[in-house]
Design an enzyme around this catalytic site. Structure first.
Site, PDB file in Angstrom:
ATOM      1  N   SER A  61       0.654  -1.421   0.112  1.00 46.91           N
ATOM      2  CA  SER A  61      -0.126   0.103  -0.078  1.00 46.91           C
ATOM      3  C   SER A  61       0.846   1.139  -0.065  1.00 46.91           C
ATOM      4  CB  SER A  61      -0.824   0.206   1.252  1.00 46.91           C
ATOM      5  OG  SER A  61      -1.983  -0.828   0.997  1.00 46.91           O
ATOM      6  N   THR A  69       1.629  -2.906   8.685  1.00 47.90           N
ATOM      7  CA  THR A  69       1.580  -3.723   9.989  1.00 47.90           C
ATOM      8  C   THR A  69       2.966  -4.196  10.206  1.00 47.90           C
ATOM      9  OG1 THR A  69      -0.622  -4.387   9.202  1.00 47.90           O
ATOM     10  CG2 THR A  69       0.563  -5.684  11.091  1.00 47.90           C
ATOM     11  N   GLY A  78     -24.313   0.483  28.140  1.00 48.29           N
ATOM     12  CA  GLY A  78     -23.394   1.423  28.385  1.00 48.29           C
ATOM     13  C   GLY A  78     -21.911   0.949  28.754  1.00 48.29           C
ATOM     14  N   GLU A 137      -5.564  -6.007   3.549  1.00 42.38           N
ATOM     15  CA  GLU A 137      -5.587  -7.274   2.736  1.00 42.38           C
ATOM     16  C   GLU A 137      -6.605  -7.439   1.827  1.00 42.38           C
ATOM     17  OE1 GLU A 137      -3.523 -10.641   4.337  1.00 42.38           O
ATOM     18  OE2 GLU A 137      -2.648  -9.486   5.918  1.00 42.38           O
ATOM     19  N   GLY A 138      -7.245  -6.503   1.274  1.00 42.91           N
ATOM     20  CA  GLY A 138      -8.155  -6.403   0.299  1.00 42.91           C
ATOM     21  C   GLY A 138      -9.499  -6.056   0.910  1.00 42.91           C
TER      22      GLY A 138
END
Lengths: 382, 380
Positions: B126, B158, B340, B363-364
């Site tokens: 990417s 990552t 809550g 990853e897509g």
């Protein structure tokens, strides 16, 4: 793990697929429009030896296991959901409990004829005032000498008019609730038995659904299935298995809807190109295909566990039924959407798939009942 | 057909389940808050041989199948989704392509230490302006003598902050678009390679995502993976496998949501009974459980198909699409069941909710999975 069908199962699927394309699909639309029972297809299926698909070979059936039956029912449903439910009912909720809970005499009397297609069978639990709350039946059975007298109205029974023998649930000890129910094998010719009105349904229009009217219907003791008080257990065990069949039916309808949608999207043009080139259409197809595969895996897992015979599969059967039937409603909706106005017309089969899909979240245990079954097991396990 | 795990698979699953509950889960909230890369988790996973699950033993791995790897990632992710993806990336996005496309020398130098977990790997495809449209690489690699000169910026990487080694994709011939992309193995410390800004994220906060900057970065030509122009094929093949890992991660997150919500529903009281007595809650749990099982079956089918050696792009895309959306739906329901409390970080479902979202993106994206699936459907 092994995700592939065995050679035998693959052969069964291919045989059924070819048979359905040739014999079932071409007439399914017409039979639906005319609300006609698929007698010819039933006959052909019997000739193929697959009408009694789940009946043991010793009694003239094909002796398929649950997984094999699921494969076959999916294929039939792809062509005609009406035929699929007719076959599924005669096998899993009529012959099934006779195989499992019947005595030798009962098996001999009914199974070979069911297997050959000489007679069809049905199952009758539901009443006008008792659907999901199945333990509270109004139909009563009392023993007089060697005959039970059954009185009550049964509703939404599949294979009425054409069915010869029905597994009927009635209360022998009403005060005991679910423990007071007993199952009987009731023939249409027994005195006091009559068919009531045939329902005019939204879908599954070439299957026959209606009511049974029992008025002091005389059922010999020899036709009591299992023991007195065992009825609820028999009914629940039967429905566990049958749910796998309905889930397979749902997968089959969905696959039909997907296939029709792919074919339509390839040839239909808009804005200068086939609509299959638009992401709007592609994404619907992708979601449909993914959900169908997920559903089939749940169905096959439940079937596999049932065939093992030594493990509980109630939760897994409910998961398969819940997921597959909710899935087919979404898929059929998308199929109609892809077809546009053509999808709303009877010219294309997706209109029928859309109507046929609807009942699957209702019968043999509504989605709500499946969720209760699943949640109960889940909460017990923590 | 047999849709049950083998005894060996169950042993692996139970071992990792026990390990994750004991060693990983207790510190998951801590790492989530501090955003520190969990080096000790990686070390412990390495001790159990979880960093190179599918790598043959001769190269330092465990030599197990893809179903085993999916089970391991699910169990780790059930405890800590960040740890799940850290391990998945090292296994599927680093070790796999080196094993599949690397030379013997590259395997000796890079595969063995990463499979053993002595080193951590990452995967750099990417870019700021090229995500789903991965063929549009702006990073370039120019051959000069026996080196490549790498220029460009990669982001959302990552494991980036902790990585010893990166597989970097770059255009060696822009005119050829997809066919002009190549993959290079780049080591930390390569001249001209530095980390850019830390990515501050919604979820999986401790997985070390970072920007990577290459400025006239010199990489030996012997570090080319496969051949020039093979990069896009390597990336797509690698991502097919990586998607099974993310699908497994999503199943793990979804299961965490289900299990925590089920447990909570049995202790929380409202209107005089435990909330598990209400159908509104029961039905949410039933839907979650059903979808988790369906997602796991799709994931294991994809893993099994991969292990058979044929094409598995369709099955992997279906598993990834379905499982990641199940994780998100399950997280929405789990927070709802907690009310809550589900919105507070005293309970883990708040973290699951944030962690789940990424599975629909990396990853897509779900949209890319749908394109892959639709293209396959319309082809035959």
């Amino acid at each position: 793990m092994d995700f592939a069908l065995t050679e035998e199962q693959g052969l069964l699927r291919d045989t059924m697929r070819e048979f359905v394309s040739r014999e079932i699909s071409p007439e399914a639309g017409e039979l639906d429009r005319l609300s006609q029972f698929p007698s010819r297809a039933i006959q052909r299926l019997a000739e193929l030896g697959l009408l009694g698909m789940a009946i043991p070979e010793a009694f003239g059936g094909a002796g398929l296991d649950t997984l094999g039956s699921a494969v076959a029912i999916e294929e039939i449903a792809r062509g005609s959901a009406s035929l699929a439910v007719t076959v599924s009912v005669t096998n899993s909720v009529c012959a099934g409990p006779i195989v499992r809970f019947g005595n030798e005499d009962q098996r001999r009397r009914y199974l070979p004829r069911l297997a050959k297609g000489e007679i069809l069978g049905g199952f009758s639990l539901t009443e006008p005032d008792s659907g999901s709350d199945a333990a509270h039946l109004r139909t009563r059975a009392s023993l007089e000498g060697d005959t039970y007298l059954l009185t009550g109205d049964k509703a939404w029974v599949s294979n009425v008019q054409v069915g010869h023998v029905f597994v009927v649930l009635a209360a022998t000890r009403p005060e005991q609730g679910s423990h007071g129910l007993t199952a009987f094998l009731v023939e249409r010719d027994f005195p006091g038995f009559s068919f009531g009105k045939v329902e005019d349904k939204m879908g599954l229009r070439s299957s026959l659904t209606g009511s049974l009217e029992l008025q002091d219907c005389r059922v010999p003791v020899a036709n009591r299935l299992g023991e007195e008080g065992q009825g609820f257990k028999i009914a629940m065990a039967t429905l566990d298995g049958a749910r796998i069949g309905i889930a397979a039916q749902a997968v089959g309808i969905a696959r039909g809807a997907l296939q029709e949608s792919i074919a339509f999207a390839r040839q239909r043009k808009a804005f200068g190109r086939p609509i299959c080139q638009f992401q709007a259409i592609q994404f619907m197809l992708a979601d449909m295909a993914t959900a169908i595969d997920a559903a089939r895996l749940l169905v096959h897992r439940a079937a596999h566990l049932r065939d093992r015979g030594d493990v509980q599969f109630t939760k897994e059967a409910s998961m398969a039924k819940l997921f597959a039937t909710e899935m087919v409603n979404r898929v059929a909706y998308q199929a109609v959407q892809i077809h546009g106005a053509y999808g709303y017309s009877r010219e294309y089969p997706v209109e029928r798939y859309y109507r046929d899909a609807r009942v699957t979240t209702i019968y043999e245990g509504t989605s709500e009942i499946q969720r209760l079954v699943i949640a109960r097991r889940l909460l017990e396990s923590v | 057909m047999d849709l049950e795990l083998t005894a060996e698979h169950r042993t692996i699953r139970d071992m990792v389940r026990d390990f994750a509950a004991r060693e990983i889960a207790p510190r998951a909230a801590h790492y989530d808050r501090t955003r520190e890369f969990p080096y000790d988790n990686v070390r412990k996973c390495a001790e159990l041989n979880l960093m190179g699950v599918m790598v043959p033993e001769q190269f330092g791995g465990s030599g197990l199948d893809t179903i085993s790897c999916a089970l391991i990632i699910e169990e780790l992710s059930r405890a800590c989704a960040s740890t799940g993806v850290i391990v998945s990336v090292n296994n599927s996005l680093f070790c796999h392509p080196v094993e599949r496309f690397g030379t013997e020398d590259q395997k000796q130098r890079f595969l063995i230490p990463h499979a053993k977990g002595e080193k951590i790997g990452c995967f750099c495809l990417s870019e700021p302006a090229a995500g789903s449209d991965a063929g549009n690489q702006q990073t370039t690699a120019v051959r000069r003598g026996d080196e490549y000169i790498l220029n460009g910026t990669k982001n959302f990487i990552t494991n980036g902050v902790a990585a010893d080694t990166a597989i970097v994709f770059a255009a060696t011939d822009k005119s050829k678009r997809h066919h002009g992309i190549s993959a290079l193995i780049v080591e930390k410390g390569a001249p001209g390679f530095r980390l850019g800004k830390d990515e501050v994220k919604l979820g999986i906060t401790c997985s070390g995502s970072v920007e990577m900057v290459f400025e006239d970065c010199r990489v030996p030509a012997t570090s080319l993976l496969g051949a020039e122009g093979l990069g896009f094929k390597i990336a797509m093949n690698t991502l097919d496998g990586g998607r099974i890992g993310i699908a497994a991660q999503a199943v793990g997150i979804a299961r965490a949501c289900l299990e925590e919500a089920t447990r909570y529903s049995k202790q929380r009281k409202a209107f005089g009974k435990t909330i598990s007595d209400f159908q509104a809650i029961q039905f949410m749990l039933a839907d979650m459980a059903t979808e988790v099982d369906a997602a796991r079956l799709l994931t294991h089918r994809a893993a099994w198909t991969k292990d058979q050696g044929g094409r598995f792009s369709l099955e992997a895309a279906q598993a990834k699409l379905f499982s990641s959306e199940v994780a998100m739906r399950s997280a929405v329901k789990a927070v709802q069941i907690f009310g809550g409390y589900g919105y507070m970080n005293d309970y883990p479902v708040e973290r699951y909710f944030r962690d789940a979202k990424i599975t629909e993106i990396y990853e897509g994206t779900s949209e890319i999975q749908r394109l892959v699936i639709a293209t396959t459907l319309l082809k035959d």
